[in-house]
Design a protein around this motif. Sequence first.
Motif, PDB file in Angstrom:
ATOM      1  N   TYR A  88      52.624  13.182   8.909  1.00 44.35           N
ATOM      2  CA  TYR A  88      52.690  13.857   7.416  1.00 44.35           C
ATOM      3  C   TYR A  88      53.329  15.311   7.621  1.00 44.35           C
ATOM      4  O   TYR A  88      53.166  15.952   8.734  1.00 44.35           O
ATOM      5  N   SER A  89      53.845  15.728   6.702  1.00 44.41           N
ATOM      6  CA  SER A  89      54.442  17.274   6.916  1.00 44.41           C
ATOM      7  C   SER A  89      53.311  18.331   6.986  1.00 44.41           C
ATOM      8  O   SER A  89      53.595  19.472   7.632  1.00 44.41           O
ATOM      9  N   ASP A 121      48.525  13.902   2.962  1.00 41.36           N
ATOM     10  CA  ASP A 121      49.522  15.193   3.316  1.00 41.36           C
ATOM     11  C   ASP A 121      48.757  16.292   3.212  1.00 41.36           C
ATOM     12  O   ASP A 121      49.156  17.292   2.494  1.00 41.36           O
ATOM     13  N   TYR A 157      50.343  18.567   8.920  1.00 42.64           N
ATOM     14  CA  TYR A 157      49.669  18.192   9.869  1.00 42.64           C
ATOM     15  C   TYR A 157      48.071  18.952  10.207  1.00 42.64           C
ATOM     16  O   TYR A 157      48.212  20.207  10.039  1.00 42.64           O
TER      17      TYR A 157
END
Length: 150
Positions: A95-96, A61, A98
């Motif tokens: 994923y938060s 992440d 990026y």
Amino acid sequence: MTKVIIVYSSLTGNTEEMSEIIESGVKEAGIEIVRKDAYDAKAADLLQYDGIIIGAYTWGDGELPDEMLDFYEEMEELNLSGKKAVVFGSGDTSYSNYCGAVDLIEDKLRELGADIVHESLKFEYNASKEELQQGKTIGYEIAGVLCKSS
């Protein structure tokens, strides 16, 4: 003579492919370029070049890949004032954070005094034909900026 270096880390070959495309753009613009895997590069190498291009895939992440960690930490000792730079890399939009590795590297280059001359190129997994063309354009553009400043 104006010189550019590309340092990259690639797990699946996607970031390596983009490094090759960017390299071709710089070469076609008539600028000397060296391309190195992060494992084979030392951060101090950057001081020998006018242009710096760094590429990395993002792990998890938003994390730097293991292959890039030593290089990134070594950069802390550098003064990159006057250097022109661009960052690129691949990531996963699930994923938060990026392409977080791209952002980390760009922030580090700015902190060390480098002038970011083009918006970072971020792409998911395999770069599309359009993104590959953007990579080649980045190569041309950094070469053009360097020619104007030399």
